[in-house]
Structure formats: C-alpha cells, structure tokens
Design an enzyme around this catalytic site. Structure first.
Site, PDB file in Angstrom:
ATOM      1  N   GLU A 129       3.595   3.179   3.650  1.00 48.76           N
ATOM      2  CA  GLU A 129       3.567   4.605   3.280  1.00 48.76           C
ATOM      3  C   GLU A 129       4.927   5.079   2.759  1.00 48.76           C
ATOM      4  OE1 GLU A 129       0.702   5.605   3.112  1.00 48.76           O
ATOM      5  OE2 GLU A 129      -0.494   4.833   4.781  1.00 48.76           O
ATOM      6  N   HIS A 153       4.679   9.982  10.619  1.00 50.91           N
ATOM      7  CA  HIS A 153       3.236   9.801  10.442  1.00 50.91           C
ATOM      8  C   HIS A 153       2.681   9.098  11.678  1.00 50.91           C
ATOM      9  CE1 HIS A 153      -0.644   8.637   9.010  1.00 50.91           C
ATOM     10  NE2 HIS A 153      -0.332   7.350   8.971  1.00 50.91           N
ATOM     11  N   HIS A 155      -1.156   8.659  14.405  1.00 51.89           N
ATOM     12  CA  HIS A 155      -2.622   8.672  14.468  1.00 51.89           C
ATOM     13  C   HIS A 155      -3.096   9.325  15.768  1.00 51.89           C
ATOM     14  CE1 HIS A 155      -2.754   4.753  11.745  1.00 51.89           C
ATOM     15  NE2 HIS A 155      -2.248   5.805  11.119  1.00 51.89           N
ATOM     16  N   GLU A 183       1.336  29.945  20.277  1.00 49.63           N
ATOM     17  CA  GLU A 183       2.600  29.337  19.833  1.00 49.63           C
ATOM     18  C   GLU A 183       2.461  28.631  18.483  1.00 49.63           C
ATOM     19  OE1 GLU A 183       5.981  28.817  21.225  1.00 49.63           O
ATOM     20  OE2 GLU A 183       5.250  30.763  21.895  1.00 49.63           O
ATOM     21  N   HIS A 224      -7.835   9.719   9.442  1.00 49.79           N
ATOM     22  CA  HIS A 224      -6.697   8.800   9.467  1.00 49.79           C
ATOM     23  C   HIS A 224      -5.585   9.280  10.410  1.00 49.79           C
ATOM     24  CE1 HIS A 224      -3.631   6.224   7.010  1.00 49.79           C
ATOM     25  NE2 HIS A 224      -3.223   6.417   8.238  1.00 49.79           N
TER      26      HIS A 224
HETATM   27  O1  2HA Z   1       1.598   1.858   9.067  1.00 47.67           O
HETATM   28  O2  2HA Z   1      -0.346   4.085   9.652  1.00 47.67           O
HETATM   29  O3  2HA Z   1      -1.064   4.625   7.200  1.00 47.67           O
HETATM   30  C1  2HA Z   1       0.241   1.870   9.259  1.00 47.67           C
HETATM   31  C2  2HA Z   1      -0.300   3.172   8.867  1.00 47.67           C
HETATM   32  C3  2HA Z   1      -0.765   3.319   7.497  1.00 47.67           C
HETATM   33 ZN    ZN Z   2      -1.592   5.710   9.131  1.00 43.34          ZN
END
Ligand code: 2HA
Ligand code: ZN
Length: 295
Positions: A129, A153, A155, A183, A224
């Site tokens: 990414e 980033h 998940h 908040e 995602h």
């Molecule tokens: O690095 O999260 O979006 C693995 C991920 C790809």
């Molecule tokens: Zn990811």
C-alpha cells in the site's frame, strides 16, 4: 512476498536507528495495534514521514541499491524520507525484528521511485500500500493545518462489519459513527470517507483514497479496513481506536434489535461545529443519511 518463518530478536542497543525517538514510537504503535487485534497475519501497514532534523539523526543517510519505480509518482514528496512497514510483515513481529520488517526509504527528486536507506535486512520491499500512504501524505500537505506525518492502515473488525450493513456512502457512515458517541465529532470532525470494495494495492485504490483523504480524517475501505491520518502517532492511533470503538457501539445498538430511540440532535453537531471554528464537514452536520437503524 513469501513470509519468513524464523526471526531473531533485535536488541534496541544493537542498531542506533532503533534508539531514534520516531522509530521507538513507530514500533510502539505496531505493538499496540497488534494487541488491539487490528492486525491479523500481515494485515495493515504503517508509515512515518521524517522531518529534516530526523533525517539528520540517521547514521546512514545515503540510499543504497537501485531505484525502484512506483506505479504512480508523487512529485510533491520528491527527496523525502519515510519509515514504513515491509510488504508481508506481520505486526506481531515488527518490534521484535524491526530491521527485517520495516525500512526507511528516500524518494527521488521527481517522487517517481524509491531507494532503500535502512532496513529490509532480508530483502523485500515496502508495503503493497506504499502508493496509498504517499499519496495521502501529499494530498494532506496541501492544507497546512491538516498535514499528516503518520499514515496508519488496519483491519479493525467492527469497522469492516459496517461495510456489510451500511450503504457505502461517506455521509451515512460518518453520521452512524458520530451518532454513537459525542466525542467522535470532535475527534474526526471531517468524517470518514468511503472507498467501495476493490483489489488492494496499486494506483486505483490509492487514487480514490487520496481523493477521500482531501476532505475526510479517515477512509474506510469497504470489506477491508480503515486508513487513518495523523499529525503524530497519538493522533493516528487515537483515530483508529475511536472509530473502532464508535463502530462497536453502533453494532451493539443494532444487535439489541431495537430501533434508535434517542439520538444526538443536529443542534448539538451545529454547536460542535461552532466550537471548532467551522473546521468540520458541514455537509454531515444535518441528518438525512441512509442509516437502517433510523428506518
Ligand atoms: O499489508 O493490509 O491492504 C496488507 C494489507 C493490504
Ligand atoms: Zn489492508
């Protein structure tokens, strides 16, 4: 990128790079994200944009190896340095073996390729990414008060669940989160942008993400995960935590099987906008989204 099977713990004293304050904070965030269960296997990635004084602290500033071209150039970031997780790296291993699982890269003057400065001791490359991280930094730097140094980033399960329930529309998702706890509107007054489900990595998703980052604090990748921008590690991590918690509250309320009985009135969001000096996404202050909980 095949995953390594064995790691050797890297002691903090073994490499001067590991003593640098921004590196320590970076690694601490990786551990915290793993403990929060934001990162299964190699899920998620993190980057930090070095300041000039931090570049001067590096024992080796000159890149080694060849220039690796990127799919999309970021001319605004030409010559800049970034600390970033490696492709395929599992968050549970990052602070244990940082020189294998992270890297410091420098971009060429045109921002079209990168070269390794430190890390990737077993080979490899920065996260898949990379383009999203860099384009997000570039787009936010155009607005000085929203410039970001950390891109995160992850998940988080509750946030991903929202994309199974809510229309994939930024206003609806933002209002569902803001309405969960007060908040939220203070912590992400520009709201959460939404990018529809698509294959991760590369120019298409990074282009759409950067477009959303221009006007939002965070971007939900449907089915995602979430991208959070921050001026520092606390801001980026705090944003991930807050959005995850608001999503959890929203899901608990939906799981109760009841319709929304009480809500935060729009007048309260108007007051928050005033308190923030208008630095809020005014298009989201008044309801009328498409939240199934209100039907
Ligand atoms: O690095 O999260 O979006 C693995 C991920 C790809
Ligand atoms: Zn990811």
């Amino acid at each position: 990128m095949p995953m390594n099977t064995t790691w050797t713990a890297q002691e903090p004293g073994s490499d001067p790079v590991l003593a640098l304050p921004f590196v320590r904070e970076f690694l601490r965030l990786c551990d915290d994200g793993f403990r929060m269960r934001f990162h299964e296997r190699n899920g998620g990635n993190l980057s930090y944009w070095l300041r000039q004084e931090e570049i001067r602290m590096l024992p080796e500033k000159e890149p080694k190896g060849s220039w690796i071209p990127m799919e999309a150039a970021v001319p605004a970031l030409g010559g800049e340095y970034f600390l970033i997780t490696a492709s395929g790296s599992c968050f549970r291993n990052i602070s244990y073996a940082p020189a294998e699982n992270t890297c410091i890269i420098r971009l060429n003057d045109g921002g079209s390729s990168w070269q390794l400065v430190w890390g990737l001791r077993n080979g490899g490359r920065p996260t898949s990414e990379l383009e999203s991280h860099l384009q997000n930094f570039a787009i936010r730097a155009q607005q000085p008060e929203r410039e970001s140094r950390v891109m995160y980033h992850a998940h988080p399960a509750s946030v991903i669940t929202l994309s199974n329930l809510l229309p994939q529309d930024s206003k609806t998702v933002t209002r569902a989160l803001w309405s969960s706890m007060i908040e939220c509107a203070f912590i992400f007054p520009y709201g959460v942008g939404v990018v529809p489900c698509m294959i991760p990595g590369g120019a298409k998703i990074s282009g759409q993400t950067a477009e959303q980052m221009q006007t939002h604090d965070a971007v939900l990748w449907a089915h995602h995960g979430l991208f959070c921008a921050g001026k520092d590690f606390d801001s980026a991590f705090g944003l991930m935590e807050t959005i995850d918690k608001a999503a959890e509250i929203y899901l608990k309320f939906l799981a109760s099987g009841q319709k929304r009985r009480y809500t935060i009135p729009d007048a309260i969001f108007e007051e928050i906008a005033q308190a923030l000096g208008g630095k809020m996404n005014m298009a989201y202050v008044h309801g009328g989204g498409d939240d199934p909980a209100d039907e």
